[in-house]
Motif scaffolding. Structure first.
Motif, PDB file in Angstrom:
ATOM      1  N   ASN A 129       0.809  -1.233   0.000  1.00 20.28           N
ATOM      2  CA  ASN A 129       0.000   0.000   0.000  1.00 20.28           C
ATOM      3  C   ASN A 129       0.839   1.278   0.000  1.00 20.28           C
ATOM      4  O   ASN A 129       0.489   2.273   0.646  1.00 20.28           O
ATOM      5  CB  ASN A 129      -0.947   0.012   1.210  1.00 20.28           C
ATOM      6  N   THR A 130       1.954   1.250  -0.724  1.00 17.26           N
ATOM      7  CA  THR A 130       2.806   2.454  -0.803  1.00 17.26           C
ATOM      8  C   THR A 130       2.761   3.108  -2.190  1.00 17.26           C
ATOM      9  O   THR A 130       3.649   3.870  -2.548  1.00 17.26           O
ATOM     10  CB  THR A 130       4.264   2.092  -0.456  1.00 17.26           C
ATOM     11  N   GLU A 131       1.736   2.783  -2.973  1.00 12.65           N
ATOM     12  CA  GLU A 131       1.695   3.240  -4.362  1.00 12.65           C
ATOM     13  C   GLU A 131       1.362   4.722  -4.505  1.00 12.65           C
ATOM     14  O   GLU A 131       1.726   5.358  -5.508  1.00 12.65           O
ATOM     15  CB  GLU A 131       0.661   2.431  -5.163  1.00 12.65           C
ATOM     16  N   ASP A 132       0.691   5.321  -3.537  1.00 12.40           N
ATOM     17  CA  ASP A 132       0.141   6.664  -3.704  1.00 12.40           C
ATOM     18  C   ASP A 132       1.128   7.802  -3.472  1.00 12.40           C
ATOM     19  O   ASP A 132       0.887   8.928  -3.894  1.00 12.40           O
ATOM     20  CB  ASP A 132      -1.056   6.858  -2.761  1.00 12.40           C
ATOM     21  N   THR A 144       8.331   6.656  -1.953  1.00 13.91           N
ATOM     22  CA  THR A 144       8.710   5.643  -0.960  1.00 13.91           C
ATOM     23  C   THR A 144      10.216   5.628  -0.747  1.00 13.91           C
ATOM     24  O   THR A 144      10.993   5.580  -1.711  1.00 13.91           O
ATOM     25  CB  THR A 144       8.249   4.244  -1.404  1.00 13.91           C
ATOM     26  N   SER A 170       9.467  -2.293  -8.707  1.00  7.21           N
ATOM     27  CA  SER A 170       9.074  -1.689  -7.427  1.00  7.21           C
ATOM     28  C   SER A 170       8.986  -0.171  -7.553  1.00  7.21           C
ATOM     29  O   SER A 170       9.582   0.442  -8.437  1.00  7.21           O
ATOM     30  CB  SER A 170      10.076  -2.047  -6.334  1.00  7.21           C
ATOM     31  N   ASN A 171       8.247   0.430  -6.628  1.00 11.77           N
ATOM     32  CA  ASN A 171       8.017   1.874  -6.658  1.00 11.77           C
ATOM     33  C   ASN A 171       8.935   2.621  -5.688  1.00 11.77           C
ATOM     34  O   ASN A 171       8.597   3.707  -5.219  1.00 11.77           O
ATOM     35  CB  ASN A 171       6.555   2.171  -6.313  1.00 11.77           C
TER      36      ASN A 171
END
Length: 374
Positions: free
Chosen positions: A281-284, A287, A304-305
């Motif tokens: 849940n770190t997409e928004d 990071t 990965s983001n």
């Protein structure tokens, strides 16, 4: 059993280094036999110091003055070995550079004097460097970051022996003067039995920042009771990131700070890193990942983001030319790197030291990072 095996191998390696120093450097110097004998005695004394260090490194129950005398020999022997190798090469070149015997003798005596002076001054400089921590200021652009933040990173403090309560109290004062938004500790904080480290750890409760202090374990925490270390850190109001993330900053303009266990957990059998879980849940938002070893980058999917990874572990090599060996094991050694199109990596050189209180070519570091919008 693992500790005994490590100690035995470590002592054998340093015995071989001393043998080389004696045969290829000390005994080749243009000195009277009695002075060579004194230098060899000094070498044996340093080897005994290494043995003493191995005995007391896990249980620093001796005064710091004695601990200093036991830990310094590791660095002295390593630097003397490096000097001996260079001396050997230069001596070979001198012997094959001229047919004039007197000319060769002059260059040989000059080399002897230079090598002895260099070995002495380099060791002194390395000891000086270890006790003087530098503030490394870095600006890092983060894509889609809507507001700037300041972050202080320390790593590889290695509490135990000379890195004691007074050392940590002084470190905390330096960090607090920076007035950071976030403080992060990227592993290898404890390097002794927890009961000897507890007084020093308690000083960390005095750390001040806008959004708190965050910690991940390094490989050394696994050697000294990782579960108890984690619980102790939590009791000091320090958030331990255990394959998880937390939102940092103002609403809708902050970033996620994630952290994983160290890769050593795979060998240990517990407390294993799980990057998928850590990034949930770190997409928004942007990071930032805390991972003790730069080599952990190999376990992160290319999709990965992650915008930035903060690491330690390498000590920047700590004592040249050991950095060349570290480079064989880790992809990044110190400073900021652009790993791929989306991810940057910053490697802290270490705030304390492991083994000898010496640093050469890699200063002790507190990193002050300005996170700014790209």
């Amino acid at each position: 059993m693992r500790v005994l095996l490590f100690g035995t191998i470590f002592l054998i390696i340093f015995s071989l280094l001393c043998l080389y120093i004696s045969k290829r450097f000390i005994n080749k110097l243009d000195l009277k036999p009695k002075y060579k004998k004194y230098l060899n005695y000094f070498l044996v004394l340093n080897l005994l110091g290494v043995l003493g260090y191995l005995v007391f490194r896990r249980y620093p129950i001796i005064p710091n003055e004695i601990y200093f005398l036991l830990s310094v020999p590791i660095g002295i022997i390593f630097l003397l070995f490096s000097t001996s190798v260079i001396y050997d090469i230069l001596k070979y070149l001198i012997n094959h550079s001229s047919k004039d015997i007197k000319r060769r003798e002059f260059f040989k005596k000059s080399l002897d004097i230079t090598a002895l002076l260099a070995a002495t001054s380099i060791n002194a400089k390395a000891m000086y460097n270890a006790r003087h921590i530098q503030i490394e200021e870095v600006k890092i652009k983060i894509k889609n970051l809507k507001e700037s933040y300041s972050l202080v990173q320390i790593s590889d403090v290695h509490i135990g022996g000379l890195v004691d309560k007074e050392f940590i109290a002084s470190l905390v004062k330096k960090i607090n003067l920076l007035k950071a938004d976030v403080v992060v500790i990227t592993g290898d904080l404890v390097d002794t039995n927890l009961k000897y480290a507890k007084a020093a750890l308690e000083e960390l409760e005095n750390l001040k920042s806008t959004y708190g202090t965050y910690f991940i374990v390094g490989n050394h925490e696994y050697f000294h009771g990782i579960e108890n270390i984690i619980e102790t850190m939590k009791s000091l109001n320090i958030k331990v990131l255990e394959n998880e993330n937390i939102y940092i900053g103002k609403e809708n303009s902050g970033f996620y700070l994630a952290g994983v266990y160290d890769r050593f957990g795979e060998r240990y059998g517990e407390y294993k890193p799980d990057i998928k879980k850590a990034l949930e849940n770190t997409e928004d938002f942007p990071t930032i990942l805390l991972a003790h070893q730069p080599k952990f980058i190999e376990e992160i999917p290319s999709t990965s983001n992650i915008d930035l990874i903060l690491c330690g572990h390498t000590h920047g090599g700590q004592i040249m030319p050991f950095n060349l060996l570290v480079k064989l094991q880790q992809p990044y050694i110190s400073g900021l790197y652009q790993h791929n199109d989306t991810t940057q990596v910053y490697v802290n050189k270490g705030t304390g030291f492991w083994g000898p209180p010496m640093r050469l070519g890699a200063s002790s570091e507190i990193t002050y990072i300005n996170l700014i919008s790209n």
